[in-house]
Design a protein around this motif. Structure first.
Motif, PDB file in Angstrom:
ATOM      1  N   SER A   1       1.097  -0.962   0.103  1.00  0.00           N
ATOM      2  CA  SER A   1      -0.075   0.343  -0.080  1.00  0.00           C
ATOM      3  C   SER A   1       0.656   1.516  -0.069  1.00  0.00           C
ATOM      4  O   SER A   1       1.678   1.383  -0.096  1.00  0.00           O
ATOM      5  CB  SER A   1      -0.882  -0.196   1.697  1.00  0.00           C
ATOM      6  N   TYR A   2       0.227   2.389  -0.103  1.00  0.00           N
ATOM      7  CA  TYR A   2       1.077   3.500  -0.115  1.00  0.00           C
ATOM      8  C   TYR A   2      -0.229   5.060  -0.163  1.00  0.00           C
ATOM      9  O   TYR A   2      -1.169   4.480  -0.352  1.00  0.00           O
ATOM     10  CB  TYR A   2       1.445   4.339  -1.343  1.00  0.00           C
ATOM     11  N   PHE A   3       0.739   5.917   0.090  1.00  0.00           N
ATOM     12  CA  PHE A   3      -0.187   7.248   0.540  1.00  0.00           C
ATOM     13  C   PHE A   3      -0.085   8.482  -0.641  1.00  0.00           C
ATOM     14  O   PHE A   3       1.197   8.106  -0.884  1.00  0.00           O
ATOM     15  CB  PHE A   3      -0.509   8.057   1.787  1.00  0.00           C
ATOM     16  N   ALA A   4      -1.180   8.953  -1.334  1.00  0.00           N
ATOM     17  CA  ALA A   4      -0.993   9.520  -2.677  1.00  0.00           C
ATOM     18  C   ALA A   4      -1.888  10.541  -2.694  1.00  0.00           C
ATOM     19  O   ALA A   4      -2.971  10.791  -2.347  1.00  0.00           O
ATOM     20  CB  ALA A   4      -0.703   8.783  -3.663  1.00  0.00           C
ATOM     21  N   GLY A   5      -1.223  11.807  -2.431  1.00  0.00           N
ATOM     22  CA  GLY A   5      -2.632  12.848  -1.962  1.00  0.00           C
ATOM     23  C   GLY A   5      -2.370  14.026  -3.128  1.00  0.00           C
ATOM     24  O   GLY A   5      -0.575  14.842  -2.700  1.00  0.00           O
ATOM     25  N   SER A   6      -2.871  14.769  -3.176  1.00  0.00           N
ATOM     26  CA  SER A   6      -2.640  16.178  -4.397  1.00  0.00           C
ATOM     27  C   SER A   6      -2.471  17.250  -3.207  1.00  0.00           C
ATOM     28  O   SER A   6      -3.556  16.660  -1.709  1.00  0.00           O
ATOM     29  CB  SER A   6      -3.785  16.180  -5.110  1.00  0.00           C
ATOM     30  N   CYS A   7      -1.445  18.333  -3.311  1.00  0.00           N
ATOM     31  CA  CYS A   7      -1.399  19.062  -2.087  1.00  0.00           C
ATOM     32  C   CYS A   7      -1.158  20.331  -3.470  1.00  0.00           C
ATOM     33  O   CYS A   7      -0.808  20.231  -4.529  1.00  0.00           O
ATOM     34  CB  CYS A   7      -0.771  18.988  -1.453  1.00  0.00           C
ATOM     35  N   GLY A   8      -1.086  21.165  -3.471  1.00  0.00           N
ATOM     36  CA  GLY A   8      -0.802  22.673  -3.589  1.00  0.00           C
ATOM     37  C   GLY A   8      -2.243  23.593  -3.951  1.00  0.00           C
ATOM     38  O   GLY A   8      -2.978  23.487  -3.967  1.00  0.00           O
ATOM     39  N   GLY A   9      -1.767  24.789  -4.075  1.00  0.00           N
ATOM     40  CA  GLY A   9      -2.976  25.602  -4.404  1.00  0.00           C
ATOM     41  C   GLY A   9      -4.395  26.705  -3.552  1.00  0.00           C
ATOM     42  O   GLY A   9      -3.781  25.947  -2.002  1.00  0.00           O
ATOM     43  N   ALA A  10      -4.792  26.297  -3.993  1.00  0.00           N
ATOM     44  CA  ALA A  10      -6.057  26.890  -3.274  1.00  0.00           C
ATOM     45  C   ALA A  10      -6.770  25.909  -2.196  1.00  0.00           C
ATOM     46  O   ALA A  10      -6.900  24.865  -2.617  1.00  0.00           O
ATOM     47  CB  ALA A  10      -7.499  27.806  -3.840  1.00  0.00           C
ATOM     48  N   PRO A  11      -7.323  26.136  -1.078  1.00  0.00           N
ATOM     49  CA  PRO A  11      -8.110  24.746   0.071  1.00  0.00           C
ATOM     50  C   PRO A  11      -9.292  24.316  -1.101  1.00  0.00           C
ATOM     51  O   PRO A  11     -10.372  25.306  -2.103  1.00  0.00           O
ATOM     52  CB  PRO A  11      -8.816  25.714   1.204  1.00  0.00           C
ATOM     53  N   LEU A  12      -9.387  23.157  -0.545  1.00  0.00           N
ATOM     54  CA  LEU A  12     -10.667  22.738  -1.240  1.00  0.00           C
ATOM     55  C   LEU A  12     -11.965  23.595  -1.516  1.00  0.00           C
ATOM     56  O   LEU A  12     -12.567  24.148  -2.319  1.00  0.00           O
ATOM     57  CB  LEU A  12     -10.802  21.403  -1.506  1.00  0.00           C
ATOM     58  N   ASP A  13     -12.523  24.061  -0.518  1.00  0.00           N
ATOM     59  CA  ASP A  13     -13.787  25.158   0.112  1.00  0.00           C
ATOM     60  C   ASP A  13     -13.781  26.097  -1.142  1.00  0.00           C
ATOM     61  O   ASP A  13     -14.326  26.957  -1.394  1.00  0.00           O
ATOM     62  CB  ASP A  13     -13.885  25.383   1.748  1.00  0.00           C
ATOM     63  N   VAL A  14     -12.320  26.704  -1.048  1.00  0.00           N
ATOM     64  CA  VAL A  14     -12.766  28.154  -1.844  1.00  0.00           C
ATOM     65  C   VAL A  14     -12.659  27.760  -3.313  1.00  0.00           C
ATOM     66  O   VAL A  14     -12.905  28.640  -3.846  1.00  0.00           O
ATOM     67  CB  VAL A  14     -10.525  28.331  -1.641  1.00  0.00           C
ATOM     68  N   ILE A  15     -11.735  26.672  -3.765  1.00  0.00           N
ATOM     69  CA  ILE A  15     -12.007  26.002  -5.304  1.00  0.00           C
ATOM     70  C   ILE A  15     -14.132  25.861  -5.531  1.00  0.00           C
ATOM     71  O   ILE A  15     -14.390  25.837  -6.573  1.00  0.00           O
ATOM     72  CB  ILE A  15     -11.895  24.805  -5.536  1.00  0.00           C
ATOM     73  N   LYS A  16     -14.339  25.112  -4.197  1.00  0.00           N
ATOM     74  CA  LYS A  16     -15.563  25.074  -4.556  1.00  0.00           C
ATOM     75  C   LYS A  16     -16.545  26.226  -4.260  1.00  0.00           C
ATOM     76  O   LYS A  16     -17.441  25.889  -5.429  1.00  0.00           O
ATOM     77  CB  LYS A  16     -16.644  23.804  -3.128  1.00  0.00           C
ATOM     78  N   GLU A  17     -16.018  27.242  -3.467  1.00  0.00           N
ATOM     79  CA  GLU A  17     -16.891  28.152  -3.955  1.00  0.00           C
ATOM     80  C   GLU A  17     -16.711  28.754  -4.775  1.00  0.00           C
ATOM     81  O   GLU A  17     -17.622  29.862  -5.431  1.00  0.00           O
ATOM     82  CB  GLU A  17     -16.543  29.277  -2.657  1.00  0.00           C
ATOM     83  N   TYR A  18     -15.492  29.291  -5.866  1.00  0.00           N
ATOM     84  CA  TYR A  18     -15.620  29.417  -6.932  1.00  0.00           C
ATOM     85  C   TYR A  18     -16.143  29.501  -8.080  1.00  0.00           C
ATOM     86  O   TYR A  18     -16.819  29.867  -8.955  1.00  0.00           O
ATOM     87  CB  TYR A  18     -13.722  30.261  -7.126  1.00  0.00           C
ATOM     88  N   ILE A  19     -16.063  28.269  -8.175  1.00  0.00           N
ATOM     89  CA  ILE A  19     -16.891  27.268  -8.686  1.00  0.00           C
ATOM     90  C   ILE A  19     -18.220  27.311  -9.091  1.00  0.00           C
ATOM     91  O   ILE A  19     -18.967  27.702  -9.962  1.00  0.00           O
ATOM     92  CB  ILE A  19     -16.565  25.846  -9.466  1.00  0.00           C
ATOM     93  N   GLU A  20     -19.084  27.247  -7.707  1.00  0.00           N
ATOM     94  CA  GLU A  20     -20.280  28.308  -7.624  1.00  0.00           C
ATOM     95  C   GLU A  20     -21.058  29.111  -7.840  1.00  0.00           C
ATOM     96  O   GLU A  20     -21.627  29.417  -8.332  1.00  0.00           O
ATOM     97  CB  GLU A  20     -20.750  27.639  -5.850  1.00  0.00           C
ATOM     98  N   ASN A  21     -19.652  30.266  -7.563  1.00  0.00           N
ATOM     99  CA  ASN A  21     -20.604  31.796  -7.522  1.00  0.00           C
ATOM    100  C   ASN A  21     -20.282  32.027  -9.538  1.00  0.00           C
ATOM    101  O   ASN A  21     -20.646  33.326  -9.815  1.00  0.00           O
ATOM    102  CB  ASN A  21     -19.124  32.780  -6.977  1.00  0.00           C
ATOM    103  N   GLN A  22     -19.451  31.319 -10.789  1.00  0.00           N
ATOM    104  CA  GLN A  22     -19.073  31.431 -11.447  1.00  0.00           C
ATOM    105  C   GLN A  22     -20.378  32.027 -12.362  1.00  0.00           C
ATOM    106  O   GLN A  22     -21.983  31.011 -11.882  1.00  0.00           O
ATOM    107  CB  GLN A  22     -19.145  30.547 -12.786  1.00  0.00           C
ATOM    108  N   ASP A  23     -20.695  32.884 -12.961  1.00  0.00           N
ATOM    109  CA  ASP A  23     -21.700  33.285 -14.447  1.00  0.00           C
ATOM    110  C   ASP A  23     -22.568  32.394 -15.050  1.00  0.00           C
ATOM    111  O   ASP A  23     -21.565  32.027 -16.200  1.00  0.00           O
ATOM    112  CB  ASP A  23     -21.817  34.316 -14.265  1.00  0.00           C
ATOM    113  N   GLN A  24     -23.869  31.377 -15.276  1.00  0.00           N
ATOM    114  CA  GLN A  24     -23.714  31.036 -16.043  1.00  0.00           C
ATOM    115  C   GLN A  24     -24.922  31.351 -17.151  1.00  0.00           C
ATOM    116  O   GLN A  24     -25.237  32.759 -16.422  1.00  0.00           O
ATOM    117  CB  GLN A  24     -24.560  29.696 -15.388  1.00  0.00           C
TER     118      GLN A  24
END
Length: 134
Positions: free
Chosen positions: A110-133
């Motif tokens: 087994s192993y662990f692999a996690g993506s990292c860096g950039g903005a926190p997931l909550d910030v990215i989710k909020e940014y995507i939700e607030n896009q003007d459709q």
């Protein structure tokens, strides 16, 4: 500020935190082993169009921070190569590692692999939700 690298048709900042654990969590790694592992991992990452940014470990596990490009084949292939090559080379070069196990192994399956860096997931989710459709 995180550095964004540029390719011919892309801009990217891709990092992965990887953890390998020794088989049966045996405490077989010493300072000399870790130094050699860093060299081996750097060499393997280079052959996969990626870079070992940070490395450290203890007697029974290691942590890697790897920066990769969109051209890197896949994380799983990189990880399989890192584990297989490092295990084989350490067992060839160090008698104490080779003698620690009855079978030719070093790492747990087994192993662990996690993506990292950039903005926190909550910030990215909020940014995507607030896009003007339209």
């Amino acid at each position: 500020m995180q550095e964004v690298k540029k390719g011919r048709h892309s801009a990217y900042s891709l990092h992965c935190h990887i953890v390998f654990v020794t088989k049966y969590r045996k405490k077989v790694l010493g300072a000399l082993h870790l130094t050699r592992l860093k060299d081996i991992f750097s060499e393997i990452c280079g052959s996969f169009d990626s870079e070992l940014v940070e490395f450290n470990g203890e007697a029974d596990h290691v942590h890697l921070l790897v920066e990769f490009t969109p051209k890197t084949p896949s994380i799983s292939k990189l990880i399989n190569s890192l584990k297989a090559v490092s295990s084989r080379r350490l067992r060839q070069e160090f008698c104490d590692i080779a003698g620690a196990y009855r079978k030719p192994v070093l790492w747990s399956r087994s192993y662990f692999a996690g993506s990292c860096g950039g903005a926190p997931l909550d910030v990215i989710k909020e940014y995507i939700e607030n896009q003007d459709q339209p």
